[in-house]
Design an enzyme around this catalytic site. Sequence first.
Site, PDB file in Angstrom:
ATOM      1  N   GLU A 166       0.830  -1.085   0.141  1.00 59.52           N
ATOM      2  CA  GLU A 166       0.159   0.114  -0.054  1.00 59.52           C
ATOM      3  C   GLU A 166       0.983   1.248  -0.006  1.00 59.52           C
ATOM      4  O   GLU A 166       0.720   2.120   0.895  1.00 59.52           O
ATOM      5  CB  GLU A 166      -0.941   0.003   1.174  1.00 59.52           C
ATOM      6  CG  GLU A 166      -1.826  -1.221   1.107  1.00 59.52           C
ATOM      7  CD  GLU A 166      -2.788  -1.358   2.426  1.00 59.52           C
ATOM      8  OE1 GLU A 166      -2.567  -0.451   3.262  1.00 59.52           O
ATOM      9  OE2 GLU A 166      -3.359  -2.512   2.451  1.00 59.52           O
ATOM     10  N   GLU A 272      -6.176 -10.805  -1.017  1.00 55.55           N
ATOM     11  CA  GLU A 272      -7.090 -10.485   0.252  1.00 55.55           C
ATOM     12  C   GLU A 272      -8.497 -10.392  -0.040  1.00 55.55           C
ATOM     13  O   GLU A 272      -9.272  -9.744   0.554  1.00 55.55           O
ATOM     14  CB  GLU A 272      -6.736  -9.273   0.899  1.00 55.55           C
ATOM     15  CG  GLU A 272      -5.144  -8.931   1.256  1.00 55.55           C
ATOM     16  CD  GLU A 272      -4.598  -7.875   1.920  1.00 55.55           C
ATOM     17  OE1 GLU A 272      -5.522  -7.236   2.515  1.00 55.55           O
ATOM     18  OE2 GLU A 272      -3.421  -7.328   2.002  1.00 55.55           O
TER      19      GLU A 272
END
Length: 357
Positions: A166, A272
């Site tokens: 991220e 995810e």
Amino acid sequence: MPPVLPSSRSGFRPCLVLLACLGLPFSACRKAPGGPCDTRASLYGQYPFPVGVALRTNKLYPGSPYQELAAGQFNSVTPEYEFKPDALHPAPAAYEWAAADALADFCRQHNQRLHGHTLIWHQALPRWITEFAGSQAEWDALLKDHIQTVCRHFRGQVSSWDVVNEAFEADGTLRSTIWLRHLGSGYLEKAFRYAHEADPDALLFYNDYDLESNPVKRRAVLSWLQAMRQRGVPVHGLGLQLHISIRHPENSQLTEAVQAARQTGLRLHFSEVDVAINPLNQAVEPTPELLQRQADKLRFLVGLYQQLPRAQQHGITFWGVADPDSWIRSYFHRADYPLLFDDNYQPKPAYCTLVRP
């Protein structure tokens, strides 16, 4: 390259229905009474690529439904928390391996691939790192020590890593993390090079969210990946987190994103995955209609993944075993039901549609 795990395993326990009310052990029965399907067939056995799950060691109690499903349904594991810096590296000269080693042992016992998550992130940092006041050279040494100590400890056990997690904002710029502020944009390249030095056999991934629904961010990430590869940086794969819902993104957006990522030639990890049914935080129940929409969304997503070249299929990982384990409930403080198994660890339509593709 690390060895590729076979698509089937021996020795798992296929009887996965909770019968505590009858005083029987969890593994004593073979079918979910009243459920839409049973769990005698493993999910991972239906596909030529790994099918994984994010796990927490503190929930892996022997004989529990969580442990039984984790061992019997999936052949790849991502640590949900145990490998993050605040868990592994609580003090400058101290590493705590017990919980992470226990998860590695679990994977070894059940012949499951272990995907490391994550080496570098702007969250889950111990206080000593957030308060570190060293020079740029000292920050560089800190980055290198953390990455290489962790990678060397798990060398031969972890086959792939989310090296950086991220690092991009929604507008496509680099996120102003503690790493960027102290090391500049070069920290990303250094992170991958340091990891490769410590474990040349591990596959190295960049992992991020909203790449399926934000084309600006996606273009920035894919452009950066291309530049890194041209510079000879050892980046082997891209993780698309895919925390999606029955409302968003549209299937056309998912198709566009996967096709764009495919063009990189990198290994792709749906890393995810969960499918929320209550993204608007309303008073909803998991009705058959909503659960079927969830199953249809997931079927479409998995179908997209099956269209990828086999060499690019790193696997699909679900972010939790069952609904009570989902991060969504605690993080967003809402009722939601985003995973394959319900609050009683019974199979949902989302599971059934995948185990009978």
